[in-house]
Scaffold this motif. Structure first.
Motif, PDB file in Angstrom:
ATOM      1  N   GLU A 169       0.833  -1.209   0.000  1.00 47.93           N
ATOM      2  CA  GLU A 169       0.000   0.000   0.000  1.00 47.93           C
ATOM      3  C   GLU A 169       0.864   1.254   0.000  1.00 47.93           C
ATOM      4  O   GLU A 169       0.574   2.228  -0.702  1.00 47.93           O
ATOM      5  N   LEU A 170       1.959   1.234   0.769  1.00 51.79           N
ATOM      6  CA  LEU A 170       2.871   2.377   0.800  1.00 51.79           C
ATOM      7  C   LEU A 170       3.582   2.542  -0.534  1.00 51.79           C
ATOM      8  O   LEU A 170       3.807   3.667  -0.996  1.00 51.79           O
ATOM      9  N   ASN A 171       3.948   1.437  -1.148  1.00 47.71           N
ATOM     10  CA  ASN A 171       4.636   1.511  -2.434  1.00 47.71           C
ATOM     11  C   ASN A 171       3.741   2.143  -3.495  1.00 47.71           C
ATOM     12  O   ASN A 171       4.200   2.950  -4.313  1.00 47.71           O
ATOM     13  N   ALA A 172       2.476   1.803  -3.462  1.00 47.71           N
ATOM     14  CA  ALA A 172       1.539   2.405  -4.417  1.00 47.71           C
ATOM     15  C   ALA A 172       1.437   3.911  -4.196  1.00 47.71           C
ATOM     16  O   ALA A 172       1.397   4.692  -5.160  1.00 47.71           O
ATOM     17  N   ALA A 173       1.415   4.324  -2.932  1.00 45.14           N
ATOM     18  CA  ALA A 173       1.361   5.757  -2.627  1.00 45.14           C
ATOM     19  C   ALA A 173       2.645   6.448  -3.078  1.00 45.14           C
ATOM     20  O   ALA A 173       2.601   7.580  -3.599  1.00 45.14           O
TER      21      ALA A 173
END
Length: 320
Positions: A12-16
């Protein structure tokens, strides 16, 4: 050291992170500092101050070696009773940022606990190299403690804290308070702190060209602060608290950090040395977290867990 594979980012952080890749570079070089200093202020800060029922005032005080620094003070108007004090030191790799960056996280405690929040505008490297930043921060802490009665602060509940470079400076100020028999601190809040100029850990080698604040950025910040002294034996523990061997006599300390950032290993080592000295430290290493992920992606599940855990600790310290 051979090339090392970095731990993966939380999905999820990587997508952000991918969404802001065109705006946020993982690498800060010296030529980028002037542009980074032009970043606009948070337009919602005044609204948040009003929403928590606080007023903002400024004081100009003496900093290190005859210089002047500004403190921003947030508290209830006409505060008649004493509450806890939160002394905030902003981040920015020692080279960027100001006293309004990061203070938002502490303003709700004005409303919930009658806290007084003081945020210091220390002078930045490279124009003002070590020891100016940490000494400016310590001067602001001493002033805050000396004016606790006037400000409405209970001196037995004075906490110092900050993120990144502000976390490193908070650690340095805490060591100065111990060694100079200065203000007695209730606790020290170190949010993914920047602690060690040597840049020699495994995690400092793993994070290059990815995430936020990579190995090259770390050299940029420490070189600005220390110049040719960086990595040498001529660096004090107050500038680089990760060099401190004796971490006895410190107040309860909270440290959190991501598993996929430069500061991971130096932060874990710092907590370990506090425990080895018989002290109290709470350490959280968030799996898949890059540097400052809670600020870049505050709605992500890992960010919410990080912020909630940190706030629970801070609430305990304020209420004791």
């Amino acid at each position: 050291m051979p090339e090392l594979t970095a731990p993966p980012f939380d999905a999820e952080l990587n997508a952000a992170l991918e969404l802001v890749a065109d705006i946020i570079s993982p690498t800060l070089t010296p030529d980028m500092i002037p542009l980074m200093r032009q970043m606009p202020a948070d337009p919602t800060l005044d609204d948040l101050v009003a929403a928590v029922g606080a007023v903002h005032e400024e004081r100009t005080i003496a900093g290190y070696d005859g210089g002047e620094i500004v403190l921003s003070i947030y508290r209830r108007p006409g505060q008649a009773t004493t509450g806890p004090g939160i002394y905030h030191i902003h981040g920015g790799g020692m080279v960027i940022g100001n006293r309004f960056m990061g203070v938002q996280a502490f303003l709700p405690y004005v409303q919930s606990h009658g806290a007084v929040v003081v945020s210091v505008e220390y002078r930045l490297a490279p124009e003002f190299p070590d020891p100016v930043p940490v000494e400016d921060c310590y001067a602001g802490l001493v002033w805050t403690a000396e004016h606790a009665g006037e400000l409405g602060i209970d001196p037995s509940r004075l906490i110092v804290g900050g993120a990144s470079a502000g976390g490193g400076l908070s650690a340095g100020v805490t060591l100065l308070a111990r060694d100079r028999r200065g203000p007695r601190l209730r606790a020290s809040l170190l949010i993914y702190p920047m602690l060690d100029d040597r840049n020699e850990t495994v995690s400092s080698h793993q994070i290059q060209g990815i995430g936020v604040w990579d190995r090259t950025s770390n050299f940029t910040g420490w070189d600005a602060l220390l110049g040719e002294r960086r990595g040498s034996s001529d660096v004090s523990i107050y500038a680089a608290p990760g060099r401190a061997e004796d971490l006895s006599g410190l107040p309860p300390t909270f440290i959190d950090v991501g598993s996929a950032e430069v500061f991971r290993d130096e932060d874990v080592a710092y907590a370990s040395r506090i425990w080895a000295a018989g002290g109290i430290a709470e350490l959280h290493v968030w799996p898949g977290g890059f540097h400052g992920f809670d600020g870049f992606a505050p709605q992500a599940q890992l960010s919410r867990a990080m912020i909630e855990t940190r706030n629970r600790w801070l609430t305990r310290m304020l209420e004791v």
